[in-house]
Write an enzyme that holds these catalytic residues in place. Structure first.
Site, PDB file in Angstrom:
ATOM      1  N   GLY A  29     -24.731  -8.145  -6.036  1.00 28.90           N
ATOM      2  CA  GLY A  29     -23.620  -7.197  -5.948  1.00 28.90           C
ATOM      3  C   GLY A  29     -22.975  -6.957  -7.298  1.00 28.90           C
ATOM      4  CB  SER A  30     -20.497  -4.445  -8.389  1.00 31.55           C
ATOM      5  OG  SER A  30     -19.573  -4.630  -7.337  1.00 31.55           O
ATOM      6  CB  THR A  31     -18.337  -9.477  -7.741  1.00 30.87           C
ATOM      7  OG1 THR A  31     -17.706  -8.457  -6.972  1.00 30.87           O
ATOM      8  CG2 THR A  31     -17.271 -10.406  -8.317  1.00 30.87           C
ATOM      9  N   GLY A  82     -20.686 -12.911  -4.116  1.00 31.80           N
ATOM     10  CA  GLY A  82     -19.542 -12.102  -3.694  1.00 31.80           C
ATOM     11  C   GLY A  82     -19.457 -12.035  -2.178  1.00 31.80           C
ATOM     12  CE  LYS A  94     -22.992 -13.195   0.583  1.00 34.36           C
ATOM     13  NZ  LYS A  94     -22.736 -12.107  -0.388  1.00 34.36           N
ATOM     14  N   GLY A  95     -23.529  -8.640   2.958  1.00 36.21           N
ATOM     15  CA  GLY A  95     -24.680  -7.799   3.261  1.00 36.21           C
ATOM     16  C   GLY A  95     -24.450  -6.334   2.943  1.00 36.21           C
ATOM     17  N   GLY A  96     -23.292  -6.032   2.344  1.00 31.67           N
ATOM     18  CA  GLY A  96     -23.048  -4.648   1.930  1.00 31.67           C
ATOM     19  C   GLY A  96     -24.160  -4.143   1.019  1.00 31.67           C
ATOM     20  N   GLY A  97     -24.711  -5.056   0.234  1.00 33.05           N
ATOM     21  CA  GLY A  97     -25.815  -4.690  -0.656  1.00 33.05           C
ATOM     22  C   GLY A  97     -27.176  -4.894  -0.015  1.00 33.05           C
ATOM     23  CD  GLU A 103     -26.131 -11.628  -0.421  1.00 30.45           C
ATOM     24  OE1 GLU A 103     -25.922 -10.934  -1.416  1.00 30.45           O
ATOM     25  OE2 GLU A 103     -25.616 -11.383   0.688  1.00 30.45           O
TER      26      GLU A 103
HETATM   27  C1  5RP Z   1     -24.677  -8.109  -1.045  1.00 27.59           C
HETATM   28  C2  5RP Z   1     -23.375  -8.762  -0.752  1.00 27.59           C
HETATM   29  C3  5RP Z   1     -22.317  -8.654  -1.781  1.00 27.59           C
HETATM   30  O1  5RP Z   1     -21.906  -9.932  -2.134  1.00 27.59           O
HETATM   31  C4  5RP Z   1     -21.155  -7.893  -1.223  1.00 27.59           C
HETATM   32  O2  5RP Z   1     -21.614  -6.641  -0.760  1.00 27.59           O
HETATM   33  C5  5RP Z   1     -20.059  -7.693  -2.276  1.00 27.59           C
HETATM   34  O3  5RP Z   1     -20.491  -6.805  -3.245  1.00 27.59           O
HETATM   35  P1  5RP Z   1     -19.609  -6.383  -4.487  1.00 27.59           P
HETATM   36  O4  5RP Z   1     -19.491  -7.578  -5.364  1.00 27.59           O
HETATM   37  O5  5RP Z   1     -20.405  -5.266  -5.113  1.00 27.59           O
HETATM   38  O6  5RP Z   1     -18.276  -5.901  -3.987  1.00 27.59           O
HETATM   39  O7  5RP Z   1     -23.169  -9.374   0.273  1.00 27.59           O
HETATM   40  O8  5RP Z   1     -25.562  -8.200   0.049  1.00 27.59           O
END
Ligand code: 5RP
Length: 217
Positions: A29-31, A82, A94-97, A103
């Site tokens: 993720g971006s973080t 993240g 989690k899992g937005g990405g 993970e």
């Molecule tokens: C990816 C995740 C990321 O940790 C979650 O989506 C947070 O992402 P970001 O740091 O871009 O806000 O679970 O599968």
């Protein structure tokens, strides 16, 4: 401070958790991308990383950090990742990405899971963020119908294939009052590879950036 600056700040704060850790678990993720860039500054002090996605692997390699197969390294001391939502019990969505399965595997194989996030990710009850569920492609419609029975509104993340060659359903409108129970229920649906609730294996430490402050949960 912008959200990205907050992500960068909390990523930097995680560095103190990886001092003297030879092989670090690295999320997605971006973080985490900010964290990887900071790791590059201390790469002489580490052996390498285990990565939770092809995206993180590419970035780790780009900055010169060796990436190891989890099977070759055994238990990981510290995993940094993240989250999309964090509740007061340090349970997560989690899992937005789309990297939730790998993970989850790395979190399960790690002694300490350090979650890094900006303050917008903290919630009282999980579920406002659509819950990602990774499914075997042929099971997608079946699992979607099961999600409706659980009160959710599944949306197929079209044009997205996970690193494991599966599909993602993003399940809207769930108010997750009992994260562990729902995690187990969804895990038990045939065709589900992983659900993005990190309830049975929550974070051990959560670092949250709020303005100039880093709050540790
Ligand atoms: C990816 C995740 C990321 O940790 C979650 O989506 C947070 O992402 P970001 O740091 O871009 O806000 O679970 O599968």
């Amino acid at each position: 401070m912008t959200q990205d600056e907050l992500k960068q700040k909390v990523a930097y704060a995680a560095l103190k958790y990886v001092k003297d850790v030879p092989i670090i678990g690295v999320g997605t993720g971006s973080t985490v991308n900010h964290f990887i860039n900071y790791l590059a500054d201390i790469k002489a002090d580490i052996e390498g990383a285990v990565s939770s996605s092809e995206g993180s692997t590419a970035l780790l390699r780009k900055v010169g950090i060796p990436v190891f197969d989890l099977n070759a390294v055994g238990t990981i001391e510290v995993y940094v990742d993240g989250a999309d939502e964090i509740n007061p019990l340090k349970q997560l969505i989690k899992g937005g990405g789309g990297a939730l399965t790998r993970e989850k595997i790395i979190a399960a194989a790690s002694k300490t899971f350090v979650c890094i996030a900006d303050g917008s990710k903290c919630v009282d009850i999980l579920g406002a963020f659509p819950l990602p569920v990774e499914v075997v492609p042929m099971a997608r419609s079946f699992v979607a119908r099961e999600m409706v029975k659980l009160g959710g509104q599944p949306v197929w993340r079209e044009n997205f294939i996970t690193d494991n060659h599966n599909h993602i359903l993003d399940v809207h409108n769930l108010s997750i009052m009992e994260p562990i129970k729902l995690e187990q229920t969804i895990n038990n649906i045939t065709g589900v590879v992983a659900v993005g609730i990190f309830g049975m294996r929550p974070a051990d430490v959560v670092l949250v950036s709020k303005g100039d402050e880093i709050v540790t949960l």
